[in-house]
Scaffold this active site. Structure first.
Site, PDB file in Angstrom:
ATOM      1  N   GLU A  45    -100.649 -47.936  35.972  1.00 47.17           N
ATOM      2  CA  GLU A  45    -100.584 -47.162  34.736  1.00 47.17           C
ATOM      3  C   GLU A  45    -101.940 -47.116  34.045  1.00 47.17           C
ATOM      4  O   GLU A  45    -102.622 -48.139  33.901  1.00 47.17           O
ATOM      5  CB  GLU A  45     -99.563 -47.795  33.779  1.00 47.17           C
ATOM      6  CG  GLU A  45     -99.414 -47.017  32.476  1.00 47.17           C
ATOM      7  CD  GLU A  45     -98.616 -47.763  31.421  1.00 47.17           C
ATOM      8  OE1 GLU A  45     -97.854 -47.094  30.702  1.00 47.17           O
ATOM      9  OE2 GLU A  45     -98.754 -48.990  31.310  1.00 47.17           O
ATOM     10  N   LYS A 136     -95.855 -40.042  29.509  1.00 43.95           N
ATOM     11  CA  LYS A 136     -94.961 -41.138  29.110  1.00 43.95           C
ATOM     12  C   LYS A 136     -94.156 -40.754  27.876  1.00 43.95           C
ATOM     13  O   LYS A 136     -94.712 -40.341  26.850  1.00 43.95           O
ATOM     14  CB  LYS A 136     -95.783 -42.401  28.849  1.00 43.95           C
ATOM     15  CG  LYS A 136     -94.942 -43.661  28.633  1.00 43.95           C
ATOM     16  CD  LYS A 136     -95.856 -44.883  28.559  1.00 43.95           C
ATOM     17  CE  LYS A 136     -95.042 -46.163  28.453  1.00 43.95           C
ATOM     18  NZ  LYS A 136     -95.924 -47.357  28.444  1.00 43.95           N
ATOM     19  N   CYS A 170     -94.486 -47.749  33.224  1.00 48.76           N
ATOM     20  CA  CYS A 170     -94.304 -49.011  32.509  1.00 48.76           C
ATOM     21  C   CYS A 170     -92.913 -49.157  31.903  1.00 48.76           C
ATOM     22  O   CYS A 170     -91.912 -49.029  32.602  1.00 48.76           O
ATOM     23  CB  CYS A 170     -95.410 -49.135  31.458  1.00 48.76           C
ATOM     24  SG  CYS A 170     -95.676 -50.792  30.810  1.00 48.76           S
TER      25      CYS A 170
END
Length: 316
Positions: A45, A136, A170
């Site tokens: 990430e 994200k 994540c």
């Protein structure tokens, strides 16, 4: 063999907040993975150009603090604007080496004005084409001080030999509904990218594998005090409170039964290899399939908005 896929997990440190030098390091890993006959290479990430570690060590939530503003500006300058071709070199190496890539970047999104940054997971196919950019959905805790909220546009999967691969960033791997969206698209190889910690990967990797009856690959980055470039703004302030190891890796792979194929690897930089056998997916789906025979869409159903969000909709 179409049912087998060799994967490479690139557990490396960035040249922190230096996009040009980090790209060079990524290309080295791509070439090494390809030379070892890998068909998919995955990076952690926000690897390009790095995770915002300073926020935890510089009074990151203090209002109008000059230190944070200056480091943030440096971060934005070193983030990636895809529309300007800043991933072209990586794409050309994917095509040249016939290797697919999942890469965590900080994206300076032109379609959102070009000033805010998004933690994005980019999929590049073996033809060197960018096929999805997943921003994200929900930055975690102090990440919200520097990252913007993403949208559902990147909730997509991709065919790779017999596999259907998708991925999340994540802690959004802990979000049940985005996982379900990917399952519903036929995902059977799940990619979870992390900034770097076996604390994050050691439990959820096996959990998602057991829930989805898919292969799950977690890839984390590394970061030590000595990995900060000497020209980093306010470096002395960052290092004053930073631990010696900020990210220890923890990259790993679980099979569709939830058992380890590769246990979390910590404090070791380099590529981790494994060959996956697609037949294992069919074997484990025999007794549980979360969107197939073990689902009840007449009772519970998920609605997903995949529209790319923008502040302005021009009608010319």
């Amino acid at each position: 063999m179409e049912n087998e896929l060799k994967v490479a997990l690139a557990q490396i440190a960035p040249v922190w907040l230096n996009k040009e030098e980090t790209i060079k390091k990524i290309i080295v890993s791509i070439k090494e993975a390809a030379s070892n006959k890998s068909e998919l290479v995955i990076f952690g990430e926000a690897l390009l150009p790095g995770y915002p570690f300073w926020l935890a060590h510089t009074e990151g939530a203090k209002w109008n603090l000059k230190v944070n503003k200056e480091i943030h500006a440096h971060y934005v300058r070193n983030s990636i604007q895809i529309e300007e071709g800043e991933l072209n070199t990586i794409c050309s190496h994917a095509k040249e080496n016939r290797i697919a890539i999942y890469l965590g970047i900080m994206e300076r999104a032109k379609d959102r004005g070009g000033h805010s940054i998004y933690c994005s997971l980019v999929y590049i196919n073996t033809e060197g084409e960018i096929k999805s950019v997943h921003r994200k959905l929900q930055p975690t805790y102090d990440e919200r001080l520097t990252w913007a909220l993403g949208d559902g546009n990147g909730l997509k999967v991709h065919s790779l030999k017999q596999f259907t691969v998708g991925g999340l960033n994540c802690w959004e791997n802990w979000m049940p509904l985005p996982r379900a969206a990917l399952y519903g698209l036929g995902e059977n190889l799940h990619v979870a990218v992390w900034p770097g910690s076996d604390y994050n990967t050691k439990d959820i990797t096996r959990f998602i594998a057991r829930e989805s009856r898919s292969f799950v690959i977690s890839v984390s980055s590394l970061m030590k005090k000595e990995d900060f470039p000497k020209d980093t703004p306010h470096l002395s302030k960052i290092l004053e409170e930073a631990p010696d190891i900020l990210a220890n890796g923890g990259s790993c792979i679980a099979g569709p039964d939830g058992e380890w194929l590769v246990k979390p690897v910590v404090d070791k930089e380099g590529l981790i290899y494994c060959t996956l056998d697609f037949n294992r997916v069919y074997e484990e789906r025999q007794n549980f399939d979360p969107v197939g025979h073990y689902s009840r869409p007449d009772v519970t159903k998920l609605i997903v908005n995949r529209e790319r969000q923008s502040t302005v909709d021009f009608k010319d």
